[in-house]
Design an enzyme around this catalytic site. Structure first.
Site, PDB file in Angstrom:
ATOM      1  N   ARG A  50      14.276  23.461 -27.636  1.00  0.00           N
ATOM      2  CA  ARG A  50      15.541  23.988 -27.104  1.00  0.00           C
ATOM      3  C   ARG A  50      15.491  24.526 -25.670  1.00  0.00           C
ATOM      4  O   ARG A  50      16.501  25.012 -25.170  1.00  0.00           O
ATOM      5  CB  ARG A  50      16.145  25.074 -28.015  1.00  0.00           C
ATOM      6  CG  ARG A  50      16.476  24.545 -29.370  1.00  0.00           C
ATOM      7  CD  ARG A  50      17.517  25.267 -30.142  1.00  0.00           C
ATOM      8  NE  ARG A  50      17.502  26.693 -30.176  1.00  0.00           N
ATOM      9  CZ  ARG A  50      18.416  27.411 -30.816  1.00  0.00           C
ATOM     10  NH1 ARG A  50      19.385  26.806 -31.468  1.00  0.00           N
ATOM     11  NH2 ARG A  50      18.365  28.709 -30.818  1.00  0.00           N
ATOM     12  N   ASP A  51      14.357  24.419 -24.990  1.00  0.00           N
ATOM     13  CA  ASP A  51      14.319  24.894 -23.603  1.00  0.00           C
ATOM     14  C   ASP A  51      13.324  24.078 -22.777  1.00  0.00           C
ATOM     15  O   ASP A  51      12.497  24.634 -22.051  1.00  0.00           O
ATOM     16  CB  ASP A  51      13.983  26.391 -23.550  1.00  0.00           C
ATOM     17  CG  ASP A  51      14.373  27.029 -22.223  1.00  0.00           C
ATOM     18  OD1 ASP A  51      15.234  26.473 -21.502  1.00  0.00           O
ATOM     19  OD2 ASP A  51      13.822  28.103 -21.904  1.00  0.00           O
ATOM     20  N   ILE A  52      13.442  22.757 -22.879  1.00  0.00           N
ATOM     21  CA  ILE A  52      12.588  21.887 -22.069  1.00  0.00           C
ATOM     22  C   ILE A  52      13.105  21.937 -20.638  1.00  0.00           C
ATOM     23  O   ILE A  52      14.261  21.619 -20.374  1.00  0.00           O
ATOM     24  CB  ILE A  52      12.594  20.449 -22.619  1.00  0.00           C
ATOM     25  CG1 ILE A  52      11.994  20.425 -24.021  1.00  0.00           C
ATOM     26  CG2 ILE A  52      11.840  19.510 -21.676  1.00  0.00           C
ATOM     27  CD1 ILE A  52      12.117  19.103 -24.732  1.00  0.00           C
TER      28      ILE A  52
END
Length: 181
Positions: A50-52
């Protein structure tokens, strides 16, 4: 939990800054291949990062080996849509802004598309570029047609039109061995 920060590594943001803000298409291909594989393996194992983003990828400056780090926004991958966004707003998929929901794998594809765009174009796509991308009419001087086409495949506004996560590494852009590192 102890997280490694091996030497001589730095986050991808600092790495690209040392290259003037963007990296060559060939080096971006090396980075994206590893980032995509990491995202795919996470999802395959039921984890959604969820936070690439640039800051959550470490790169070894000598070997160009990439590691995905910081699972602080992560969640278990589920089939039902997520109704809360966790991560960095610049990487937020458009369907969340429109409907307040998104599915994990298409959102991961979106974030990988943003990542690729930033790596080779030095900045986030502006509304005009996003429109051209959505129309499959995106090109940029100095980038191969295959790279621009992969960006378009990842950054389609409608999630059902995006390339599937498992298909990204099969894209022609990854088969081009003539790009310089």
């Amino acid at each position: 939990m102890v997280l490694e920060y091996p030497s001589p590594c730095e986050d991808l943001y600092a790495f690209t800054e040392s290259y003037g803000g963007s990296i060559s298409e060939g080096l971006a291909r090396v980075v994206m291949q590893q980032a995509t594989q990491a995202a795919y393996m996470c999802c395959r194992n039921g984890v959604l990062h969820r936070d690439i983003k640039l800051e959550n990828l470490l790169i070894n400056k000598e070997t160009h080996k990439v590691k995905l780090i910081d699972f602080g926004c992560g969640d278990l991958l589920k089939k039902l849509p997520y109704d809360t966004f966790a991560g960095t707003l610049e990487y937020c998929p458009p369907e969340f802004e429109e409907t307040g929901e998104y599915n994990g794998k298409p959102a991961t594809v979106w974030s990988l598309g943003i990542l690729l765009f930033v790596l080779v174009c030095e900045d986030f796509p502006n509304p005009q570029e996003l429109h051209m991308i959505n129309e499959n009419n995106f090109s940029k001087a100095g980038l191969s047609d295959e790279c621009c086409q992969l960006i378009s495949c990842c950054l389609q506004q409608k999630p059902e039109l995006r390339i599937q996560l498992k298909e990204i590494l099969l894209h022609e852009w990854f088969k081009d061995t003539n790009l310089e590192n």
